[in-house]
Design a protein around this motif. Sequence first.
Motif, mmCIF file in Angstrom:
data_model
loop_
_atom_site.group_PDB
_atom_site.id
_atom_site.type_symbol
_atom_site.label_atom_id
_atom_site.label_comp_id
_atom_site.label_asym_id
_atom_site.label_seq_id
_atom_site.Cartn_x
_atom_site.Cartn_y
_atom_site.Cartn_z
ATOM 1 N N LYS A 1 -0.098 4.368 1.408
ATOM 2 C CA LYS A 1 -1.532 4.086 1.535
ATOM 3 C C LYS A 1 -1.788 3.005 2.582
ATOM 4 O O LYS A 1 -2.792 3.044 3.296
ATOM 5 N N LYS B 1 -4.314 3.382 5.609
ATOM 6 C CA LYS B 1 -5.404 2.413 5.706
ATOM 7 C C LYS B 1 -5.378 1.733 7.075
ATOM 8 O O LYS B 1 -6.427 1.490 7.686
ATOM 9 N N PRO C 1 -10.713 -4.983 0.775
ATOM 10 C CA PRO C 1 -10.858 -3.690 0.098
ATOM 11 C C PRO C 1 -11.758 -2.762 0.908
ATOM 12 O O PRO C 1 -12.808 -3.173 1.400
ATOM 13 N N ASP D 1 -9.425 2.362 -0.473
ATOM 14 C CA ASP D 1 -9.096 1.797 -1.787
ATOM 15 C C ASP D 1 -10.013 2.351 -2.871
ATOM 16 O O ASP D 1 -9.580 2.566 -4.013
ATOM 17 N N THR E 1 -6.764 6.812 -4.848
ATOM 18 C CA THR E 1 -7.970 6.090 -4.453
ATOM 19 C C THR E 1 -8.918 6.052 -5.653
ATOM 20 O O THR E 1 -9.261 7.104 -6.209
ATOM 21 N N TYR F 1 -9.819 -5.230 -7.101
ATOM 22 C CA TYR F 1 -8.924 -5.356 -5.954
ATOM 23 C C TYR F 1 -8.244 -6.718 -5.926
ATOM 24 O O TYR F 1 -7.075 -6.845 -5.539
ATOM 25 N N ARG G 1 -3.701 2.558 -9.541
ATOM 26 C CA ARG G 1 -3.487 3.574 -8.501
ATOM 27 C C ARG G 1 -2.362 4.531 -8.894
ATOM 28 O O ARG G 1 -2.473 5.741 -8.689
#
Length: 468
Positions: A270, A274, A288, A364, A387, A433, A443
């Motif tokens: 991830k 990201k 986040p 996220d 997510t 977060y 997650r």
Amino acid sequence: MNIIHVSAECYPIAKVGGLADVVGALPKYQNNPKVSSQVIMPFYDVKFTKENTFTSVFKSKLSLGDATYKFNILKLEKDVLNFDVFFVDVPDLLFKDYVYSSNDTNRFLAFQIATLDWMLTWKTLPDIIHCHDHHTGLIPFMLQESYKYEPFRKTPNILTIHNAQYQGWFSHDNVNLIPAFNFDHVGLLDWGGTINPLAAAIKCAWRVTTVSPSYMEELKIAANGLESLLSDESAKCSGILNGIDWNVWNPETDDYIVRNYNQKTIVAGKKANKKELCDRFNFDINKPLFAFIGRLVGEKGSDLFPETFKIALKNPNISILLLGSGNKDVENQLETLKEEYKGQYNAFIGYDEKLSHIIYAGADFLLMPSRVEPCGLNQMYALRYGTIPIVRSIGGLKDTVTDISEENGFGICHDNVTVLEMTNAIERGVALYKNQTKFRKTRIQIMKIDHSWDASAKEYINLYNSIN
């Protein structure tokens, strides 16, 4: 058992919304040695039809009132979808570079008539005709009432309502477009003084399903005028939750994303995706990232995004990314925010399939503050990719997302579509977060949730068997 799905959309051939995803996956999961599941849809002038080859399996003419149209039934030559796909080619009406337009009465009536005319020539009629949404809603009526389709009287048919807000209304002045029937039964077509294909289908179909149990119950309270009809017909109605294509939406094998990952490699996977988003849209990877993917229409709550984002972005420690299109005024407002909140907010107005996959993999949180959400697939995609969904508790969102405050909860839910509740939900996401231990645990938890089509496909087969 031979099942034929009749639909205006089918992914990856032609997609406007979730209907395409369902029709593009359900037949594949229904097929087994005892079941043959196929799709018939219009032949559009789109990328898929330009890049593939087709064989003509039937040619004829159809009548729409005083007009006559030639049509072909085409079959996709290569088995690229793992089920047979047939196309109704009416060049003068259907072969367009769009799926829907402002006046589709003649287009989709021709599609439905051509479909039934072709099936009349089969040596063995299908065991189940499964109709999807109002674009195919006159089929149950014609099977029951039109003289020419009398051979279908004992053929079971199913209607699945993917979105009851759209019903295909047209004037009784055009009733002559429908193949001749006993006019004493014209009332089956009427709802509220107009011909209503969705209402007619609800009245005439052997069974009616929706795409989640909660949505079926909600329709009895809010169905754009069909509430009392659905309540009256409730004995033949049920909700079957959609699934997602477990092979297409798989972060471990997805060709669209920057780095593949699974539950064990989720942190690195991830992070790489990201970083791709942050590099492209000028975000800080340590903040986040909240994302929205979808149509910018009232149903999705997107009209409140400009005001909601302005308030949420007062917190300098968050990023928001939007991918979608729709209402031009909302688009313009969202575009305007890009300069004011550079480095915190960005938007891609339009649609990009590859980008959507990277967002599911790299974001996220996924925002879904829907006013109406019959099932929702985006939240299931998000779960699959680790997510965390932030949703309004309605329809399929209510059936698939449990608030993190509850036992074994994993999402963030709110009850109403207001700026206050939407911003509060984002703030709850920020708080989650910050608690990285709980965030990472959640997650991994959501990646384990199984929303594949296997269970749902079996429910449909059981429904077919109950009426066949």
